[in-house]
Design a protein around this motif. Structure first.
Motif, mmCIF file in Angstrom:
data_model
loop_
_atom_site.group_PDB
_atom_site.id
_atom_site.type_symbol
_atom_site.label_atom_id
_atom_site.label_comp_id
_atom_site.label_asym_id
_atom_site.label_seq_id
_atom_site.Cartn_x
_atom_site.Cartn_y
_atom_site.Cartn_z
ATOM 1 N N TRP A 50 0.857 -1.189 0.000
ATOM 2 C CA TRP A 50 0.000 0.000 0.000
ATOM 3 C C TRP A 50 0.895 1.242 0.000
ATOM 4 C CZ3 TRP A 50 -5.485 0.454 1.751
ATOM 5 C CH2 TRP A 50 -6.153 -0.770 1.735
ATOM 6 N N ILE A 53 -0.353 8.031 -1.720
ATOM 7 C CA ILE A 53 0.274 8.986 -2.661
ATOM 8 C C ILE A 53 -0.220 10.418 -2.462
ATOM 9 C CG2 ILE A 53 0.777 7.238 -4.402
ATOM 10 C CD1 ILE A 53 -1.765 8.058 -5.858
ATOM 11 N N VAL A 61 -5.434 8.908 -0.586
ATOM 12 C CA VAL A 61 -5.521 8.120 -1.814
ATOM 13 C C VAL A 61 -4.304 7.201 -1.843
ATOM 14 C CG1 VAL A 61 -5.523 8.151 -4.341
ATOM 15 C CG2 VAL A 61 -6.804 9.886 -3.058
ATOM 16 N N ALA A 62 -4.534 5.914 -2.059
ATOM 17 C CA ALA A 62 -3.439 4.944 -2.064
ATOM 18 C C ALA A 62 -3.488 4.099 -3.324
ATOM 19 C CB ALA A 62 -3.505 4.045 -0.835
ATOM 20 N N VAL A 63 -2.311 3.652 -3.761
ATOM 21 C CA VAL A 63 -2.200 2.657 -4.822
ATOM 22 C C VAL A 63 -1.790 1.345 -4.164
ATOM 23 C CG1 VAL A 63 -0.938 1.939 -6.886
ATOM 24 C CG2 VAL A 63 -1.639 4.328 -6.619
ATOM 25 N N THR A 65 -0.621 -2.491 -4.709
ATOM 26 C CA THR A 65 0.039 -3.313 -5.726
ATOM 27 C C THR A 65 0.271 -4.714 -5.178
ATOM 28 O OG1 THR A 65 1.183 -1.358 -6.584
ATOM 29 C CG2 THR A 65 2.030 -3.501 -7.269
ATOM 30 N N MET A 95 -12.875 3.913 -6.180
ATOM 31 C CA MET A 95 -11.804 3.008 -6.571
ATOM 32 C C MET A 95 -11.595 3.100 -8.079
ATOM 33 S SD MET A 95 -12.525 -0.473 -4.350
ATOM 34 C CE MET A 95 -10.832 -1.047 -4.603
ATOM 35 N N ILE A 136 -6.095 1.835 -14.064
ATOM 36 C CA ILE A 136 -4.748 2.312 -13.773
ATOM 37 C C ILE A 136 -3.790 1.244 -14.307
ATOM 38 C CG2 ILE A 136 -5.553 3.498 -11.690
ATOM 39 C CD1 ILE A 136 -3.940 1.406 -10.075
ATOM 40 N N CYS A 139 -3.878 -3.051 -14.005
ATOM 41 C CA CYS A 139 -5.189 -3.469 -13.513
ATOM 42 C C CYS A 139 -5.941 -4.246 -14.583
ATOM 43 C CB CYS A 139 -6.019 -2.245 -13.107
ATOM 44 S SG CYS A 139 -6.904 -1.452 -14.483
ATOM 45 N N SER A 158 -2.608 -4.033 -9.801
ATOM 46 C CA SER A 158 -2.699 -2.789 -9.030
ATOM 47 C C SER A 158 -4.114 -2.220 -9.090
ATOM 48 C CB SER A 158 -1.726 -1.736 -9.569
ATOM 49 O OG SER A 158 -0.385 -2.146 -9.451
ATOM 50 N N GLN A 160 -6.348 1.536 -7.371
ATOM 51 C CA GLN A 160 -6.280 2.775 -6.589
ATOM 52 C C GLN A 160 -7.530 2.894 -5.732
ATOM 53 O OE1 GLN A 160 -4.799 6.503 -8.459
ATOM 54 N NE2 GLN A 160 -6.767 7.388 -7.830
ATOM 55 N N SER A 162 -9.535 5.455 -2.738
ATOM 56 C CA SER A 162 -9.636 6.695 -1.971
ATOM 57 C C SER A 162 -10.358 6.391 -0.674
ATOM 58 C CB SER A 162 -10.398 7.760 -2.771
ATOM 59 O OG SER A 162 -10.572 8.941 -2.008
#
Length: 450
Positions: A50, A53, A61-63, A65, A95, A136, A139, A158, A160, A162
Motif C-alpha cells: 500500500w 500517494i 488516496v493509495a495505490v 500493488t 476506486m 490504472i 489493472c 494494481s 487505486q 480513496s
C-alpha cells in the motif's frame, strides 16, 4: 541401522517404556509444522504493498500493488479476491482498477455516497475491456496473475483506492488488519501489515524521484494443505527397457467408491453431469487414482551420448480448462538438458548452485491451454538429455523424476520400489528405517505389558 533397541529397552522401567513409546508415536503420527514451506520455492510469496500517494480532507488516496513473487504458482480465472478489516471507521469513497463486491450500509451518508461502507470489504479485479477512465496501470486482468518465472510482467496487479474517515497524517492513519487472499479458493495465509520505508518512484522522464507519503507491506504465503485436503495430481511412469507401466498410486487424490463427482468417460449422461462450468467443484473421469491431472514420464530412447524422455500431461477434469499451466520437475540430470520440444523451459535453482529443478510450460497460442477431459485434453513434449558419465545410469529408477509439481501443487509419486527396473535386475528387499522402528515398537509393547 540393522538392529533394534531391545537391550536398551530392557534396562528401562515400565514407566519409562510408556514415555519412550509416546515420544516415537508422536514423531511418526503427527504432521510436520512445515506444511506451508515449499522446498522448491522457499522465498515464494505474494506481497501486497500500500502506497499512500496523497492526502484528502478526511483521509488519503493509495495505490495497492500485488506482486506474485512465486516462481511457478500463478492465479488463474476467476482470479484473486482481497479482503481486510479496517482499523477504525474508514470508508472507501472511490476506486479505480478494482471494485468491492458489496457496498454495505451507507445510509448515514447524505449526498455523496461512498463506494463501500463495510468494515471488512472484499475487493476484486476489474475485467479486461474496462473503460479507460476506470483503469490504472497493471489493472483489469480479471484477477489473473502469472507466476514470476513464467511471465514477470503479468505477475503484478494494481488498483487505486480513496479512503475516508481515516486520518490525514502518518500518525493518525492506521494499517488495516486481518488481510485475506483467495486465489480463487483458499490456500493463502496473510501476515499483518508492516510499515516500511516509503516507496520511491522515478518519473517518466527519469529526471526526478518522488516517494510515497506512507507505505506498508502485507506478505501472503501459500499452503497446499490449506487449499485442499487431498492432492490434485499424480505421476505415472514407464520405460523402453521394461514392459511394466507404473500407474498413479491408487486413491492418489481420493477413492472412487467414496466419490460422488466421478463420471465414466463413456457415460451417455456425461454432458448433463458436467454442466455448470462456473462451478469450481471438479468432475473427474472415473479412474483408480481419481486425480484431475496425471503426468506421465516415459523414458523413451537410449543413445550413445544422450537419452530422451517423453512427458504427457492429461486432464481428467471435465469442468476445468487449465490456461497458462506449468510443470515443475526435479531431476539430477536437468543440468544437462540439451533440447526441449514444444514446451518452454526455465531452470530453477532453489538451493543455489545446484541446477536440478526446471519449470516447463506451454508455448503461447499453441499448447499453453490444457483442454478439459476428453480427446484433446492432453499436452506432451520430449526432453533430450546429455549423459553425464559420472552420474548417469538407468539402474534403481535413477532416470525418473524425484518430484513433480503441476500449477504449483505437489503431485503424488509412485513408491520407489515400484519403478520400472532394468531387465535381469530386481530391487533388493530392503527394510526401511520406519518399518524397523515400528517393529521395535511392537516388541516394546509386548514387553511392556507382558
Amino acid at each position: 541401522m540393522g538392529f533394534c533397541f531391545i537391550p536398551v529397552i530392557r534396562s528401562l522401567s515400565k514407566a519409562s517404556f510408556g514415555i519412550l513409546f509416546l515420544f516415537f508415536l508422536t514423531c511418526f503420527c503427527f504432521p510436520s509444522s512445515t506444511e506451508a514451506y515449499d522446498a522448491l520455492d522457499p522465498n515464494g510469496n505474494i506481497t501486497i504493498k500500500w502506497d499512500i500517494i496523497s492526502w484528502t480532507p478526511d483521509g488519503y488516496v493509495a495505490v495497492v500493488t500485488m506482486n506474485n513473487f512465486q516462481q511457478y504458482r500463478h492465479i488463474a480465472a476467476p482470479g484473486w479476491t482481497l479482503g481486510w478489516t479496517w482499523a477504525k471507521k474508514e470508508v472507501i469513497w472511490s476506486m479505480m482498477g478494482a471494485q468491492t463486491t458489496e457496498q454495505g450500509d451507507c445510509s448515514k451518508f447524505k449526498g455523496n455516497v461512498p463506494h463501500c461502507c463495510k468494515k471488512n470489504p472484499t475487493v476484486v479485479d476489474l475485467l479486461p475491456g474496462t473503460p479507460y477512465n476506470q483503469q490504472i496501470a497493471n489493472c483489469c486482468k480479471g484477477g489473473v496473475l502469472s507466476s514470476w518465472a513464467q511471465d514477470p510482467t503479468n505477475a503484478i496487479a494494481s488498483f487505486q483506492v480513496s479512503v475516508g474517515r481515516a486520518g490525514t497524517t502518518n500518525k493518525t492513519v492506521k494499517v488495516p488488519k486481518n488481510f485475506t487472499l483467495n486465489a480463487p479458493g483458499p490456500g493463502y495465509t496473510c501476515g499483518p501489515g508492516k510499515i516500511v520505508p516509503p516507496t520511491k518512484f522515478i518519473t517518466s522522464d527519469k529526471r526526478r524521484v518522488t516517494q510515497a507519503l506512507m507505505t506498508w507491506n502485507v506478505t501472503c504465503t501459500y499452503s497446499q494443505f490449506l487449499a485442499q485436503k487431498t492432492p490434485t495430481c499424480c505421476v505415472s511412469l514407464s520405460s523402453f527397457y521394461n514392459d511394466t507401466i507404473v500407474p498413479c498410486p491408487t486413491c492418489s487424490c481420493g477413492c472412487r467408491g467414496n466419490s460422488s463427482t466421478c463420471v465414466e468417460s463413456d457415460s451417455p449422461h456425461l454432458r448433463s453431469v458436467v454442466g455448470g462450468k462456473n462451478n469450481l467443484a471438479p468432475v473427474v473421469q472415473c479412474t483408480s487414482h481419481m486425480c484431475p491431472i496425471r503426468v506421465h514420464w516415459h523414458v523413451k530412447v537410449n543413445y550413445k551420448e544422450y537419452w530422451r524422455v517423453k512427458v504427457t500431461i492429461t486432464n481428467f477434469n471435465y469442468r476445468v480448462n487449465y490456461s497458462d499451466w506449468n510443470l515443475v520437475v526435479q531431476h539430477p540430470n536437468l543440468d544437462n538438458l540439451t533440447q526441449l520440444f514444444s514446451f518452454n523451459y526455465k531452470g530453477l535453482t532453489p538451493y543455489g548452485a545446484i541446477n536440478d529443478t526446471a519449470m516447463l510450460w506451454g508455448i503461447k497460442f499453441y499448447n499453453d491451454f490444457l483442454n478439459e477431459a476428453g480427446r484433446s485434453g492432453n499436452v506432451q513434449s520430449e526432453l533430450l538429455f546429455r549423459k553425464d558419465k559420472s552420474t548417469f545410469t538407468f539402474e534403481k529408477g535413477w532416470a525418473f523424476p524425484r518430484r513433480i509439481y503441476f500449477n504449483g501443487d505437489n503431485c503424488v509419486m509412485p513408491p520407489p520400489d515400484a519403478y520400472p527396473w532394468l531387465p535381469n535386475a530386481s530391487p533388493r528387499q530392503e527394510v526401511s528405517l520406519l518399518t524397523l522402528l515400528m517393529s521395535c515398537f511392537v516388541a516394546l509393547v509386548f514387553y511392556t505389558f507382558a
